[in-house]
Scaffold this active site. Structure first.
Site, PDB file in Angstrom:
ATOM      1  CG  ASP A 258     -63.490 -10.059 -35.868  1.00  0.00           C
ATOM      2  OD1 ASP A 258     -62.823  -9.885 -34.833  1.00  0.00           O
ATOM      3  OD2 ASP A 258     -63.651  -9.181 -36.741  1.00  0.00           O
TER       4      ASP A 258
ATOM      5  CD  GLU B 257     -60.436  -4.366 -33.252  1.00  0.00           C
ATOM      6  OE1 GLU B 257     -61.050  -5.145 -32.489  1.00  0.00           O
ATOM      7  OE2 GLU B 257     -60.019  -4.697 -34.359  1.00  0.00           O
TER       8      GLU B 257
HETATM    9 ZN   LIG Z   1     -62.946  -7.496 -35.905  1.00  0.00          ZN
END
Ligand SMILES: [Zn+2]
Length: 132
Positions: A93, A33
């Site tokens: 998140d 990521e």
């Molecule tokens: Zn995420």
């Protein structure tokens, strides 16, 4: 960080060159990521800057070390990529967003405009407009 000076955004704008840099960084970081903070003009609601901060990159998730985030009045939120086609925020998140600002972009695989979504700090999807 204190984000009380934010308006609550229902929509945001992002400069085309900034978004292109984000998409390229997301492709380059894949399968890990990409994660960064976003700076811009809060009054105008325009994101125009990627703020690279110390982060731990992993295949499952990237973690920004919030104690190392600069106290920058231009910081509006965050961006990170998902190595999957799912552009919606994970539970992790949603825990992280409120600490990193009010505008959060998620760039999902294959990292193009159609796989890009924007959210507020509560994880509600918001509109975004790409500007010159
Ligand atoms: Zn995420």
């Amino acid at each position: 960080m204190d984000f009380k000076d934010f308006n609550h955004f229902k929509a945001t704008k992002i400069k085309e060159s900034t978004l292109e840099d984000i998409l390229e960084a997301s492709r380059n970081t894949y399968p890990n990521e990409f994660m960064a903070l976003l700076g811009g003009d809060k009054k105008a609601g325009v994101v125009d800057e990627i703020v690279i901060v110390p982060a731990t990159y992993g295949r499952e998730h990237a973690i920004i070390h919030t104690n190392q985030v600069p106290m920058d009045f231009r910081i509006m939120g965050s961006v990170h990529s998902h190595p999957s086609p799912n552009a919606f925020p994970s539970k992790g998140d949603l825990r992280t967003f409120p600490r990193l600002g009010e505008i959060h972009f998620i760039i999902a695989y294959p990292f193009d405009l159609n796989s890009t979504r924007a959210f507020d700090s509560a994880g509600n999807e918001i509109e975004f407009e790409v500007i010159e």
